[in-house]
Design a protein around this motif. Sequence first.
Motif, PDB file in Angstrom:
ATOM      1  N   ALA A   1     -15.495  33.813  -1.465  1.00 21.73           N
ATOM      2  CA  ALA A   1     -16.397  32.856  -0.827  1.00 21.73           C
ATOM      3  C   ALA A   1     -15.816  32.255   0.449  1.00 21.73           C
ATOM      4  O   ALA A   1     -16.535  31.582   1.197  1.00 21.73           O
ATOM      5  N   LEU A   2     -14.523  32.481   0.710  1.00 24.42           N
ATOM      6  CA  LEU A   2     -13.873  31.821   1.843  1.00 24.42           C
ATOM      7  C   LEU A   2     -14.540  32.102   3.200  1.00 24.42           C
ATOM      8  O   LEU A   2     -14.719  31.169   3.985  1.00 24.42           O
ATOM      9  N   PRO A   3     -14.908  33.363   3.510  1.00 22.64           N
ATOM     10  CA  PRO A   3     -15.568  33.571   4.807  1.00 22.64           C
ATOM     11  C   PRO A   3     -16.842  32.740   4.959  1.00 22.64           C
ATOM     12  O   PRO A   3     -17.082  32.153   6.017  1.00 22.64           O
TER      13      PRO A   3
ATOM     14  N   TYR B   1     -25.730  35.913  -4.049  1.00 21.78           N
ATOM     15  CA  TYR B   1     -27.056  35.676  -4.619  1.00 21.78           C
ATOM     16  C   TYR B   1     -27.388  34.200  -4.806  1.00 21.78           C
ATOM     17  O   TYR B   1     -28.533  33.858  -5.105  1.00 21.78           O
ATOM     18  N   ALA B   2     -26.422  33.319  -4.646  1.00 19.62           N
ATOM     19  CA  ALA B   2     -26.697  31.890  -4.745  1.00 19.62           C
ATOM     20  C   ALA B   2     -26.152  31.222  -3.487  1.00 19.62           C
ATOM     21  O   ALA B   2     -26.803  31.200  -2.451  1.00 19.62           O
ATOM     22  N   ASP B   3     -24.960  30.680  -3.560  1.00 19.87           N
ATOM     23  CA  ASP B   3     -24.312  30.012  -2.430  1.00 19.87           C
ATOM     24  C   ASP B   3     -22.839  29.896  -2.774  1.00 19.87           C
ATOM     25  O   ASP B   3     -22.480  29.815  -3.950  1.00 19.87           O
ATOM     26  N   TRP B   4     -21.972  29.858  -1.770  1.00 23.66           N
ATOM     27  CA  TRP B   4     -20.542  29.767  -2.037  1.00 23.66           C
ATOM     28  C   TRP B   4     -20.200  28.527  -2.864  1.00 23.66           C
ATOM     29  O   TRP B   4     -19.205  28.522  -3.603  1.00 23.66           O
TER      30      TRP B   4
ATOM     31  N   SER C   1     -20.395  43.834   1.084  1.00 19.10           N
ATOM     32  CA  SER C   1     -20.991  42.536   0.793  1.00 19.10           C
ATOM     33  C   SER C   1     -20.112  41.821  -0.232  1.00 19.10           C
ATOM     34  O   SER C   1     -19.287  42.458  -0.899  1.00 19.10           O
ATOM     35  N   PRO C   2     -20.251  40.498  -0.387  1.00 22.85           N
ATOM     36  CA  PRO C   2     -19.424  39.785  -1.369  1.00 22.85           C
ATOM     37  C   PRO C   2     -19.517  40.362  -2.773  1.00 22.85           C
ATOM     38  O   PRO C   2     -18.497  40.482  -3.467  1.00 22.85           O
ATOM     39  N   VAL C   3     -20.712  40.732  -3.215  1.00 22.44           N
ATOM     40  CA  VAL C   3     -20.843  41.217  -4.588  1.00 22.44           C
ATOM     41  C   VAL C   3     -20.226  42.607  -4.737  1.00 22.44           C
ATOM     42  O   VAL C   3     -19.595  42.918  -5.757  1.00 22.44           O
ATOM     43  N   VAL C   4     -20.375  43.458  -3.739  1.00 24.64           N
ATOM     44  CA  VAL C   4     -19.755  44.784  -3.802  1.00 24.64           C
ATOM     45  C   VAL C   4     -18.232  44.641  -3.776  1.00 24.64           C
ATOM     46  O   VAL C   4     -17.511  45.339  -4.509  1.00 24.64           O
ATOM     47  N   ALA C   5     -17.731  43.714  -2.949  1.00 26.36           N
ATOM     48  CA  ALA C   5     -16.290  43.460  -2.923  1.00 26.36           C
ATOM     49  C   ALA C   5     -15.796  42.965  -4.278  1.00 26.36           C
ATOM     50  O   ALA C   5     -14.697  43.312  -4.719  1.00 26.36           O
ATOM     51  N   GLY C   6     -16.616  42.153  -4.948  1.00 31.99           N
ATOM     52  CA  GLY C   6     -16.249  41.678  -6.282  1.00 31.99           C
ATOM     53  C   GLY C   6     -16.143  42.813  -7.273  1.00 31.99           C
ATOM     54  O   GLY C   6     -15.185  42.890  -8.055  1.00 31.99           O
TER      55      GLY C   6
END
Length: 482
Positions: A35-37, A164-167, A299-304
């Motif tokens: 979430a940092l970026p 999908y929500a917010d950091w 994307s954040p979720v793919v990175a996760g």
Amino acid sequence: MSAPVPLSPTRWWALCVLGLAQLMVVLDGTIVAIALPAAQADLGLADGQRQWVVTAYAVAFSALLLLGGRIADYWGRKRTFMVGMVGFGAASVWGGLAQSGTELIAARGLQGAFAALVAPAALAMITVLFPSGRERNVAFAVFGIVAGTGAAFGFLLGGVLTQYADWRWCLLVNVFFVLVALVAGRFLLVESRAHGDNRYDLVGAVLVALSLGSLIYGFARAEHGWGSADTVGFLAAGVILMAVFLWWQARCSHPLLPLRVVSSRVRGAAFLLQACVGVVMVGALLYLTFHFQIVLGMSPVVAGFASVAMTVVIMATAPISTSLFTTFGPRVVLTVGPLLVAAGLFYLSGISASGSYWTEVLPGVVVMGLGFSLILVPVQNLALAGVDPHDAGVASALANASLHVGGSIAVAVFTAIYTSSMSDSLAQGVDQLPALAGAYGDTLFAAAWVMVLGAVAAFLLIGGAKTGDAPVASEPAVAATH
């Protein structure tokens, strides 16, 4: 006169509660990484502030863990656990609603302070609920896997919530963990506390907090140069304060850290390996997630999901690792495990801007997962075997502190390595993305050598017999009330 704690009929359900709390504490060290970026853009954080969103949590956690362990021992482990959970939830809400970078960093520090109550209380309660035998080994294996995989799970959960929500939900989600743990813990957890000399060593608490804070801040300042006055000054102050702390512990009648807790070579090796795990789980994997998002464009979720592959390997091979530990003993398993992690990191250090996740990343992550599986299953049990019941909380705190001190120092040192590598590459005319990939690879290369040193330490410090020279866990003689 204290009486032994009877085996609780709900101890396995209690383990679920304690494991959930440990998952929350560990994943909060990494959940904000992905979430940092987004948080940086939203709150206008400078690059120098960005690392402190991760480091503030680790610094407060590490600096206060030993005091938290003693509070759990003396005040009551269940009570300490419950109060810590309430405070952690409140700090998480503050961080989730933060309107500035300063607020977010402060909230993260407060989270770490309350986590310093939760973590040692949880681990100490496990030593009471499962005093010896096969059940104890299983309980520590479960807890160790949760502790080890929580960091990687944090990357996945952070990616899903950010995309999908917010950091902000990376912090607010803790409210769910807190509510479940408080409600279930009220009925399932058993109170226990140490008896005897229960005076607090406040001098020791101040000394160790100042020492760790100085060391970590000194390493953080190293990104501006290892020879700068503030870097050298804070590092020197940290070393001197640690020496004074150890001198005080040897002479204090009620020490914060009884030196008998660290006198065993095997236990010392376990603590050192915990620190090495923290270096990789918190420090190195942070830069790998940056590579996924910034260089590979995930994307954040793919990175996760890309980060969680290691967790899958750890969980899938844990039963095999337990069997290998029983067959070959701690020396072999805890030497081979770090070497496998190092091999995976050496492979990952070759990441490039034009490379593929499937060829440049996944093989290394799988090898790391195999290595971590060998480490995480036995190391928690080994770190606490034979500890006097009076010291269960502080020994648990030291096991947790080792991991998080390693992680927080790693974030600071790797930031310095990353900054130096990036500057050199850009000065040589290397394009932005290849320069980033090279800098991230340099941090992974450094982390690999840390794991090699961990393997050497395990080989030298742990005895050659199948059981090593680890002391046998004794029956805890602590008072308990339901």
